[in-house]
Design a protein around this motif. Structure first.
Motif, mmCIF file in Angstrom:
data_model
loop_
_atom_site.group_PDB
_atom_site.id
_atom_site.type_symbol
_atom_site.label_atom_id
_atom_site.label_comp_id
_atom_site.label_asym_id
_atom_site.label_seq_id
_atom_site.Cartn_x
_atom_site.Cartn_y
_atom_site.Cartn_z
ATOM 1 N N ASP A 115 0.834 -1.213 0.000
ATOM 2 C CA ASP A 115 0.000 0.000 0.000
ATOM 3 C C ASP A 115 0.861 1.252 0.000
ATOM 4 O OD1 ASP A 115 -2.275 -1.502 -0.036
ATOM 5 O OD2 ASP A 115 -2.615 -1.420 2.140
ATOM 6 N N MET A 122 1.000 4.023 -3.043
ATOM 7 C CA MET A 122 0.748 5.447 -2.832
ATOM 8 C C MET A 122 1.949 6.284 -3.261
ATOM 9 S SD MET A 122 -1.510 6.002 0.623
ATOM 10 C CE MET A 122 -0.404 5.106 1.728
ATOM 11 N N THR A 127 1.911 6.666 -6.999
ATOM 12 C CA THR A 127 0.869 7.595 -7.434
ATOM 13 C C THR A 127 1.269 9.039 -7.171
ATOM 14 O OG1 THR A 127 -0.799 5.912 -6.937
ATOM 15 C CG2 THR A 127 -1.576 8.169 -7.234
ATOM 16 N N GLU A 168 3.007 8.286 5.042
ATOM 17 C CA GLU A 168 1.824 7.569 4.591
ATOM 18 C C GLU A 168 0.564 8.397 4.803
ATOM 19 O OE1 GLU A 168 0.790 2.834 4.670
ATOM 20 O OE2 GLU A 168 1.474 3.783 6.524
ATOM 21 N N MET A 220 0.477 11.292 2.231
ATOM 22 C CA MET A 220 0.120 10.820 0.892
ATOM 23 C C MET A 220 -1.359 10.456 0.824
ATOM 24 S SD MET A 220 3.396 8.571 -0.460
ATOM 25 C CE MET A 220 3.362 7.384 0.888
ATOM 26 N N PHE A 221 -1.870 9.867 1.882
ATOM 27 C CA PHE A 221 -3.288 9.496 1.920
ATOM 28 C C PHE A 221 -4.172 10.742 1.807
ATOM 29 C CE2 PHE A 221 -7.221 8.712 4.231
ATOM 30 C CZ PHE A 221 -7.684 7.565 3.605
ATOM 31 N N LEU A 266 -4.086 12.059 -1.774
ATOM 32 C CA LEU A 266 -4.811 11.224 -2.730
ATOM 33 C C LEU A 266 -6.314 11.229 -2.496
ATOM 34 C CD1 LEU A 266 -2.355 8.177 -2.923
ATOM 35 C CD2 LEU A 266 -2.564 10.130 -4.472
#
Length: 372
Positions: A32, A36, A39, A198, A201-202, A205
């Protein structure tokens, strides 16, 4: 940088070379996280491309852009508030048409049309300036802010994640030579950095609504520009169609050469039309009067001196082709002897050995008929 910091950088470099050259395995990040990260990398490249291409769309001439940027920098250094707008191609073309339309003059149908097109193109240019401002505020500025803030922070965190992973893997490879507490601390730092990256980035996105809203603002600005440009150009097209119809309905004019005769006293020249000699022969027992060309007459520019006339006559402003029997045909510039007026719109006249009716609106009376 401290000695311990330099040692840490050397340890990271050593671990990096071991992985690249010797095939040493490092700590694997979960799928995951890697997905990410990939992306986010695509989005980072996308932002740079979008900003560059959008700027090219609005201001395609990069040389002009560089010049404006330099002038703006110089103005800021000098403490001046002068700003220069990007020269739109529509404005430059419109300015050219306006200049030459004015040179040709308002009496020229083509000159008038040129001026109408020039004004419309300048209006389109102003609409494009509004488009530039709108897209910059609603699309370019938000993307640049995204680059400067969120993307920059994510790139920094990903770099820190990679550095702390290298540090942990180096110490893990030297287990036994490195204290367990130090190894545990390196692991905690690595996990903390990974979680921060993380989470960032979450959040990025999950901001599809903001990105789609910016795209919608871009298209709305483009649509508004094209609608305004269409409205201006449709109005211009209607004006040009009206001018075209008026020019097409205007009576045809023919070129007539003129004979120039030099006077005996050499004091000047007098222009004569060849029809005048045939229609009004001189008589030694009569007095002649000199009638100047009528000011404002379409034909007056052909003759710069007076006409010698001794009887009612007129000069043709346009060529006339008869539609019915009994009408007199003549060409522009012909001198016609008037013999009478049958009604308000028709004269009787003679041209050489031919006689007939001629329309009042086609001639310029030089010597009027005597009152009844």
């Amino acid at each position: 940088m401290s000695v311990s910091g330099m040692k840490k950088q050397l340890h990271k470099a050593s671990q990096f070379l071991n992985e690249r050259l010797m095939g040493a395995e490092g700590t694997k990040l979960d799928e995951d996280f890697l997905k990410m990260e990939k992306t986010v990398t695509v989005i980072n490249v996308l932002l740079a491309e979008l900003l560059s291409r959008t700027t090219d769309l609005l201001q395609p001439n990069r040389a002009y852009r560089a010049k404006l940027s330099m002038l703006s920098t110089v103005s800021r250094i000098r403490g001046q508030a002068r700003t220069m707008g990007y020269p739109q191609t529509e404005a430059m073309l419109g300015e050219c048409m306006l200049f030459y339309g004015q040179e040709l003059g308002a009496t020229s149908e083509f000159g008038g049309a040129l001026m109408a097109v020039g004004v419309a193109l300048q209006q389109v240019s102003q609409t494009k300036d509004i488009l530039d401002v709108s897209i910059k505020q609603t699309f370019i500025d938000p993307l640049q802010e995204l680059q400067r803030s969120e993307m920059k922070e994510i790139k920094y965190q990903l770099k820190k994640v990679n550095g702390r992973r290298l540090d942990f893997d180096y110490k893990k490879g030297r287990r036994g030579k490195v204290a367990a507490k130090e190894l545990h601390l390196a692991w905690d730092k690595f996990i903390t950095s990974k979680e921060l990256a993380e989470r960032s980035m979450f959040v990025l996105l999950q901001s599809d609504v903001d990105r789609i809203g910016q795209l919608d603002a871009l298209i709305a600005a483009l649509l508004d520009y094209h609608c305004n440009a269409q409205r201006i150009l449709l109005g211009l097209q209607g004006d040009l169609q009206a001018r075209l119809t008026a020019a097409s309905n205007k009576p045809a004019r023919r070129f007539r050469s003129k004979k120039i005769q030099v006077g005996d006293d050499h004091s000047g020249t007098v222009g004569f039309y060849h029809q005048l000699s045939a229609a009004a022969p001189r008589s030694s027992g009569k007095q002649f009067m000199v009638v100047p060309s009528k000011p404002g007459s379409p034909i007056s520019s052909y003759v710069d001196c007076g006409l010698v006339l001794n009887q009612p006559c007129c000069r043709a402003m346009y060529s006339f082709m008869p539609n019915r029997e009994g009408e007199l045909d003549f060409n522009e510039g012909d001198i016609i002897i008037l013999t009478g007026q049958v009604e308000s719109n028709w004269y009787e006249g003679t041209l050489g050995d031919r006689s007939g009716l001629l329309p009042v609106s086609y001639v310029d009376v030089l010597v009027p008929l005597p009152l009844p």
